[in-house]
Enzyme design. Structure first.
Site, short mmCIF file in Angstrom:
data_model
loop_
_atom_site.label_atom_id
_atom_site.label_comp_id
_atom_site.label_asym_id
_atom_site.label_seq_id
_atom_site.Cartn_x
_atom_site.Cartn_y
_atom_site.Cartn_z
N GLY A 66 -12.43 18.08 1.76
CA GLY A 66 -11.61 17.16 2.54
C GLY A 66 -11.13 15.91 1.85
N ASP A 67 -11.60 15.63 0.62
CA ASP A 67 -11.17 14.39 -0.05
C ASP A 67 -11.30 14.52 -1.56
OD1 ASP A 67 -10.11 11.84 -0.10
OD2 ASP A 67 -12.02 10.83 0.24
N LEU A 68 -10.74 15.59 -2.11
CA LEU A 68 -10.79 15.78 -3.56
C LEU A 68 -9.71 14.94 -4.23
CD1 LEU A 68 -11.51 19.61 -3.83
CD2 LEU A 68 -13.07 17.73 -4.39
N ASN A 69 -9.95 13.63 -4.23
CA ASN A 69 -8.97 12.73 -4.83
C ASN A 69 -9.34 12.39 -6.26
OD1 ASN A 69 -10.61 10.25 -4.97
ND2 ASN A 69 -10.49 10.22 -2.74
#
Length: 332
Positions: A178-181
């Site tokens: 959900g948040d592979l930044n």
């Protein structure tokens, strides 16, 4: 696990422990002597890089950890944080570069502690420290982008097929990080070449936005964040998509939604960050990282148009099917 791939505005109390209080917390909860610690940047929690030397029963050795003190709102749902932590432990056991918790004195993976003047409760964990630098700090290349896409799909596939927990529903869609930044993926390099450095992924951080949803959400998020620092932002998507589809092919419907999902994630991140920065100006520099280039990239996408952007992405991804991928960046 969150209910969806959305970044919620800050409606919480961010912990604000001093370094002295953090060191005392490590001693009291985990029984470890702190040699030194320093603050780490964070969106809504408080993190410290901690070096410990032995423990209070005289054990030898020095180890590095991350002390993670969760904000007061998320700490009201410790069962969700437990699922996230157990997912991290599962992924580490499966060979993914994920942090694992150091157990508290009573053998738990986390502890609920009072840690601010308002006497609000905060979940506290001590996680293994992962080496490397954020992707945001390096110049990415096609191979690394491909590997990041492949990693995202492999992670989701492993969670969907093998991770079992009573709080997680068995859905056709699957579980997303959900948040592979570009700040949650760490890389390292052993190459001596300055002209052509080779990187491998050395760490995956921050599972607090885990959710169950469509696989395409994960690749859209990864594409959007890999665009942020790239000198060729519109060229990023095809390489990430190729890596992802080497593990989890998307359906025609999912591919058709990709442009809007990437655009939507840009808009979501930019608007929420701007709103939150007004509420918490002391953390503005960190909160507004995406905004430095994000608005420009979003406008460029719309000016170029969905059809042209998709053509660029899909043709790049298609090219990978006609040749063997280059050696893994793990070779660095």
């Amino acid at each position: 696990m969150s209910s969806g791939n959305d970044c919620q505005p800050q409606t919480f109390t961010k912990p604000a422990l001093s370094e002295k209080e953090a060191a005392e917390l490590v001693d009291r909860v985990f029984g470890l002597n702190v040699s030194w610690l320093r603050p780490l940047p964070s969106y809504d929690d408080q993190n410290f890089h901690v070096c410990v030397s032995g423990n209070n029963d005289g054990a030898e050795g020095a180890n590095e950890y991350v002390l993670k003190i969760t904000n007061s709102a998320d700490s009201q749902e410790p069962e969700l944080i437990q699922v996230q932590t157990q997912a991290m432990m599962f992924l580490s056991a499966e060979g993914f570069p994920s942090a694992t918790p150091y157990l508290t004195k009573d053998g738990s993976i986390m502890s609920l502690e009072s840690g601010d003047p308002g006497n609000k409760k905060h979940v506290v964990r001590l996680l293994s420290y992962l080496p490397g630098m954020p992707v945001a700090k390096i110049a990415t290349n096609a191979q690394l982008l491909y590997e990041i896409g492949k990693l995202a799909a492999s992670l989701d596939k492993a969670l969907a097929e093998k991770f079992h927990h009573p709080s997680v529903k068995s859905l056709h869609r699957g579980i997303n990080h959900g948040d592979l930044n570009d700040h949650n993926i760490l890389v390292d390099c052993s190459s001596a070449s300055l002209e052509n450095p080779q990187y491998r992924v050395s760490g995956i951080l921050d599972f607090s936005d885990m959710s169950y949803g469509y696989y395409v959400f994960e690749v859209a998020i990864a594409i959007m964040y890999m665009m942020i620092e790239s000198p060729d932002p519109l060229g990023v998507g095809g390489h990430v998509l190729a890596g992802f589809e080497s593990v989890v092919p998307l359906t025609a419907e999912e591919r058709g939604a990709l442009f809007l999902l990437v655009s939507g994630r840009f808009a979501q991140s930019l608007v929420i960050a701007a709103h939150t920065a007004l509420l918490y100006p002391e953390n503005k520099e960190y909160l507004m990282i995406t905004a430095k280039t994000g608005w420009k990239h979003l406008m460029t996408m719309f000016e170029m148009g969905q059809e042209a952007v998709e053509k660029k992405w899909f043709e790049t991804a298609q090219a990978y099917t006609h040749r063997a991928p280059a050696p893994s960046v793990g070779g660095c």
